[in-house]
Write a protein that holds these residues in place. Sequence first.
Motif, PDB file in Angstrom:
ATOM      1  N   GLU A 162      -6.942  49.673  57.079  1.00 25.37           N
ATOM      2  CA  GLU A 162      -5.753  49.828  56.890  1.00 25.37           C
ATOM      3  C   GLU A 162      -4.339  50.478  56.377  1.00 25.37           C
ATOM      4  O   GLU A 162      -4.228  51.579  56.011  1.00 25.37           O
ATOM      5  CB  GLU A 162      -4.902  50.171  58.104  1.00 25.37           C
ATOM      6  N   ALA A 163      -4.341  49.791  55.386  1.00 20.71           N
ATOM      7  CA  ALA A 163      -3.629  49.208  54.587  1.00 20.71           C
ATOM      8  C   ALA A 163      -3.369  50.240  53.313  1.00 20.71           C
ATOM      9  O   ALA A 163      -2.434  50.812  52.624  1.00 20.71           O
ATOM     10  CB  ALA A 163      -2.487  48.465  54.144  1.00 20.71           C
ATOM     11  N   THR A 164      -5.000  50.021  52.960  1.00 22.92           N
ATOM     12  CA  THR A 164      -5.380  50.357  51.126  1.00 22.92           C
ATOM     13  C   THR A 164      -4.846  52.174  51.877  1.00 22.92           C
ATOM     14  O   THR A 164      -4.970  53.862  51.112  1.00 22.92           O
ATOM     15  CB  THR A 164      -6.459  50.621  51.288  1.00 22.92           C
ATOM     16  N   ALA A 165      -4.764  52.512  53.116  1.00 20.36           N
ATOM     17  CA  ALA A 165      -4.699  54.090  53.696  1.00 20.36           C
ATOM     18  C   ALA A 165      -3.102  54.390  53.664  1.00 20.36           C
ATOM     19  O   ALA A 165      -2.752  55.540  53.380  1.00 20.36           O
ATOM     20  CB  ALA A 165      -5.332  54.237  55.052  1.00 20.36           C
ATOM     21  N   TYR A 166      -2.401  53.916  53.967  1.00 23.53           N
ATOM     22  CA  TYR A 166      -0.475  54.211  53.382  1.00 23.53           C
ATOM     23  C   TYR A 166      -0.287  53.552  51.705  1.00 23.53           C
ATOM     24  O   TYR A 166       0.457  54.095  52.172  1.00 23.53           O
ATOM     25  CB  TYR A 166      -0.230  53.965  54.737  1.00 23.53           C
ATOM     26  N   PHE A 167      -0.761  52.699  52.002  1.00 21.30           N
ATOM     27  CA  PHE A 167       0.203  52.247  50.632  1.00 21.30           C
ATOM     28  C   PHE A 167      -0.444  52.155  49.301  1.00 21.30           C
ATOM     29  O   PHE A 167      -1.348  51.811  49.162  1.00 21.30           O
ATOM     30  CB  PHE A 167       0.805  50.873  50.941  1.00 21.30           C
ATOM     31  N   ASP A 168       0.286  52.010  47.808  1.00 21.96           N
ATOM     32  CA  ASP A 168      -0.419  52.054  47.065  1.00 21.96           C
ATOM     33  C   ASP A 168      -0.280  50.424  46.711  1.00 21.96           C
ATOM     34  O   ASP A 168      -1.505  49.959  45.674  1.00 21.96           O
ATOM     35  CB  ASP A 168      -0.336  53.263  46.084  1.00 21.96           C
ATOM     36  N   ASN A 169       0.625  50.153  46.793  1.00 26.01           N
ATOM     37  CA  ASN A 169       0.793  48.696  45.893  1.00 26.01           C
ATOM     38  C   ASN A 169       0.711  48.216  46.793  1.00 26.01           C
ATOM     39  O   ASN A 169       1.808  47.351  47.816  1.00 26.01           O
ATOM     40  CB  ASN A 169       2.489  48.988  45.227  1.00 26.01           C
ATOM     41  N   ILE A 170      -0.451  47.150  46.640  1.00 25.97           N
ATOM     42  CA  ILE A 170      -0.616  45.847  47.627  1.00 25.97           C
ATOM     43  C   ILE A 170      -1.139  44.797  46.697  1.00 25.97           C
ATOM     44  O   ILE A 170      -2.007  44.920  45.484  1.00 25.97           O
ATOM     45  CB  ILE A 170      -2.067  46.307  48.233  1.00 25.97           C
ATOM     46  N   THR A 171      -0.367  43.795  46.821  1.00 25.21           N
ATOM     47  CA  THR A 171      -1.695  42.219  46.428  1.00 25.21           C
ATOM     48  C   THR A 171      -1.602  41.694  47.678  1.00 25.21           C
ATOM     49  O   THR A 171      -1.139  41.672  48.826  1.00 25.21           O
ATOM     50  CB  THR A 171      -0.078  41.813  45.266  1.00 25.21           C
ATOM     51  N   ILE A 172      -3.028  41.107  46.901  1.00 24.31           N
ATOM     52  CA  ILE A 172      -3.022  39.918  48.673  1.00 24.31           C
ATOM     53  C   ILE A 172      -3.359  38.453  47.748  1.00 24.31           C
ATOM     54  O   ILE A 172      -3.499  38.174  46.992  1.00 24.31           O
ATOM     55  CB  ILE A 172      -4.134  40.097  48.562  1.00 24.31           C
ATOM     56  N   ASP A 173      -3.661  37.557  48.537  1.00 20.51           N
ATOM     57  CA  ASP A 173      -3.718  36.059  48.202  1.00 20.51           C
ATOM     58  C   ASP A 173      -4.500  35.274  48.742  1.00 20.51           C
ATOM     59  O   ASP A 173      -5.506  35.414  49.307  1.00 20.51           O
ATOM     60  CB  ASP A 173      -2.769  35.119  48.859  1.00 20.51           C
ATOM     61  N   LEU A 174      -5.429  34.782  47.661  1.00 17.59           N
ATOM     62  CA  LEU A 174      -6.859  34.345  47.587  1.00 17.59           C
ATOM     63  C   LEU A 174      -6.417  33.340  47.125  1.00 17.59           C
ATOM     64  O   LEU A 174      -5.811  32.290  46.628  1.00 17.59           O
ATOM     65  CB  LEU A 174      -7.484  35.329  47.075  1.00 17.59           C
ATOM     66  N   ILE A 175      -7.400  31.687  47.779  1.00 17.08           N
ATOM     67  CA  ILE A 175      -7.013  30.539  47.066  1.00 17.08           C
ATOM     68  C   ILE A 175      -8.592  30.013  47.368  1.00 17.08           C
ATOM     69  O   ILE A 175      -9.431  30.192  48.069  1.00 17.08           O
ATOM     70  CB  ILE A 175      -6.509  29.456  48.754  1.00 17.08           C
ATOM     71  N   TYR A 176      -8.518  29.635  46.331  1.00 17.67           N
ATOM     72  CA  TYR A 176      -8.957  28.732  45.636  1.00 17.67           C
ATOM     73  C   TYR A 176      -9.625  27.403  45.427  1.00 17.67           C
ATOM     74  O   TYR A 176      -8.611  26.841  45.787  1.00 17.67           O
ATOM     75  CB  TYR A 176      -9.788  29.458  44.060  1.00 17.67           C
ATOM     76  N   GLY A 177     -10.169  26.593  45.092  1.00 13.34           N
ATOM     77  CA  GLY A 177     -11.144  24.938  44.985  1.00 13.34           C
ATOM     78  C   GLY A 177     -10.422  24.781  45.762  1.00 13.34           C
ATOM     79  O   GLY A 177     -11.010  23.445  46.681  1.00 13.34           O
ATOM     80  N   ILE A 178     -11.265  25.040  47.208  1.00 12.13           N
ATOM     81  CA  ILE A 178     -11.346  24.415  48.366  1.00 12.13           C
ATOM     82  C   ILE A 178     -12.991  23.907  48.554  1.00 12.13           C
ATOM     83  O   ILE A 178     -13.560  24.346  48.332  1.00 12.13           O
ATOM     84  CB  ILE A 178     -11.892  25.427  49.957  1.00 12.13           C
TER      85      ILE A 178
END
Length: 401
Positions: A162-178
């Motif tokens: 949904e967000a990518t349909a309305y916003f061009d500028n998006i950042t997401i958080d991902l956690i590594y090292g689990i």
Amino acid sequence: MNNYAQTAQGLSHLKRYKGAAIYIHIPFCKQACYYCDFHFSTSLKKKDELLQSLIIELEMRKADFENLIIETIYFGGGTPSLLSQQEIQMLLDAVYKHYTVCDDPEITLEANPDDLSALKIKALSQSSVNRLSIGIQSFFEDDLKSMNRAHNAQEARACLEEATAYFDNITIDLIYGIPNMSVEKWEANIAQALEFGVPHISSYALTVEPKTVLDSFVKKGVFPPIDEDLALQHFNHLVRRTKEAGFVHYEISNFGKPDYFSKHNTSYWQGKAYLGIGPSAHSFQGNERSWNIANNNKYIQSIAIGKLPKTTETLSEIDRFNECVMTGLRTVWGVSLSQIEDEFGEPFLQYLRKHAASFLKDDLLAISEGIDENGQVIKSLVATQNGKFLIDGIASELFMI
């Protein structure tokens, strides 16, 4: 010209970034993530009082920034997406009332997937917010449960659709090292993010902070200890995959497509002035740093009697040098050697060169050459690929004591 120089030269326009930033801390969450050591409350009883206090603090602090133009506004937390569009706009109105804001500011809202319904996303797209920072952390149900995240894997995917349909500028958080996460599973997380076409990824290693629930779990043997070797494998894989997808690794934990770097966070790393509003929020201007009390009730009570609930310190020349080294080495721009000499003098430059020598020899640091806006050659101390994962430790070895 080496790869580091080409990168620095190609991104030199950000070195000319002007203005100041405002950060607004929203200290509320639905539930506590096991790894989090930020200031927040799971009780919303004081929300209305706190929002009014934020508005009052904005007015009380306006003299600090009266000669600066606000380029970025960032709603962090906590979980700012708990606020309604009207509440967000109320805070933005206060910023515009008391500060000079540029014509096209970057306005970021941190959000959790469970808050981003289709209706909420559409409403936000019609507001002044033009950038979303979405705390995905993982697209896998078992990971989210192990971290006590409030959302599930289905909500993570649905909100991005949904967000990518309305916003061009998006950042997401991902956690590594689990712990026990295979490289293949980590690759699936990255692939999912790239499939949604988000132009920016912030990715952090899972860390065990003191006095968190995760800290208690590790000590009791309920949760496995952090595996640094696995985290390094994840980090190197992330660097390779994002590079292949056209991202620039412009800060140790941040990867952005050209023109999609976080202007707000970049202002921190490049020593720009910023004003922190709300409990636990930090501010910086020149050689002065301050931070607000990390207690919602005490914050509200102090604001109510017209007293700013902050502690202030003046940074020494050595403090500022160390901070310049620490923040600079985390970025693609590195530490400008001419800037060190101009701001701190020849002795500081020689100290830096001397203590960096062993890291240069071991290919953990390098000297890059680029061209500034005046056509002059600039040399900077930068982290190599081998040094990036170790950069906080390397920077501490370069500090002047």
